[in-house]
Design a protein around this motif. Structure first.
Motif, PDB file in Angstrom:
ATOM      1  N   THR A  43       5.970 163.898   0.274  1.00  0.00           N
ATOM      2  CA  THR A  43       5.811 165.677  -0.273  1.00  0.00           C
ATOM      3  C   THR A  43       7.894 165.176  -1.002  1.00  0.00           C
ATOM      4  O   THR A  43       7.985 165.866  -1.838  1.00  0.00           O
ATOM      5  N   THR A  47       5.063 163.234  -3.962  1.00  0.00           N
ATOM      6  CA  THR A  47       4.371 164.372  -4.740  1.00  0.00           C
ATOM      7  C   THR A  47       3.676 165.277  -3.885  1.00  0.00           C
ATOM      8  O   THR A  47       3.901 164.309  -2.377  1.00  0.00           O
ATOM      9  N   PRO A  48       3.467 166.557  -4.824  1.00  0.00           N
ATOM     10  CA  PRO A  48       2.789 167.339  -2.730  1.00  0.00           C
ATOM     11  C   PRO A  48       1.760 166.793  -2.081  1.00  0.00           C
ATOM     12  O   PRO A  48       0.477 166.070  -2.851  1.00  0.00           O
ATOM     13  N   ARG A  63      -1.213 165.691  -4.514  1.00  0.00           N
ATOM     14  CA  ARG A  63      -1.678 166.333  -5.430  1.00  0.00           C
ATOM     15  C   ARG A  63      -1.692 165.944  -7.336  1.00  0.00           C
ATOM     16  O   ARG A  63      -2.121 166.157  -8.375  1.00  0.00           O
TER      17      ARG A  63
END
Length: 133
Positions: A43, A47-48, A63
């Motif tokens: 994250t 990306t989350p 995500r």
């Protein structure tokens, strides 16, 4: 050792786009692995991560990249996430005494991802690794 993003290659085969990168990282494989395989660290630079079950066949939800399954998992070496419409593969190799080389592949459909977006992600990864994380 300082890291570098040495190669970014983009190919298109029909409707499938394939991005390849070779990223030289200033930490040994064992220190880099958590940045590719744990929700918190992935994250922080990529990306989350909503879901990541760290084993072959485990669920994964990235995500901005999609949801799916872990289709390759070799601790400290390979993490491959197959998500709807694509595949993301991180493959680590030793690079000298204190470094790691990351061979990255992203196969996907559509136009959502670009070489520029991945290059920016890898620049963030280099920043955190060079900062002694």
């Amino acid at each position: 050792m300082t890291g570098s993003i040495e190669q970014g290659i983009s190919q298109t085969h029909g409707h499938t786009h394939i991005l390849h990168f070779l990223v030289r990282l200033p930490r040994p494989m064992e220190a880099v692995w958590p940045w590719l395989s744990t929700p918190e660290r992935l994250t922080s630079w990529c990306t989350p991560v909503d879901t990541l079950e760290p084993h072959l066949g485990g669920a994964v939800a990235l995500r901005d990249l999609g949801s799916g399954r872990i289709t390759a998992w070799d601790v400290d070496r390979v993490a491959e996430y197959t998500v709807e419409g694509g595949r993301i593969r991180f493959h680590l190799e030793r690079d000298g005494d204190d470094g790691a080389a990351l061979r990255f592949t992203h196969e996907f459909q559509g136009e959502a991802e670009t070489e520029r977006r991945w290059r920016a992600r890898f620049e963030r990864l280099l920043e955190v690794l060079e900062g002694g994380a």
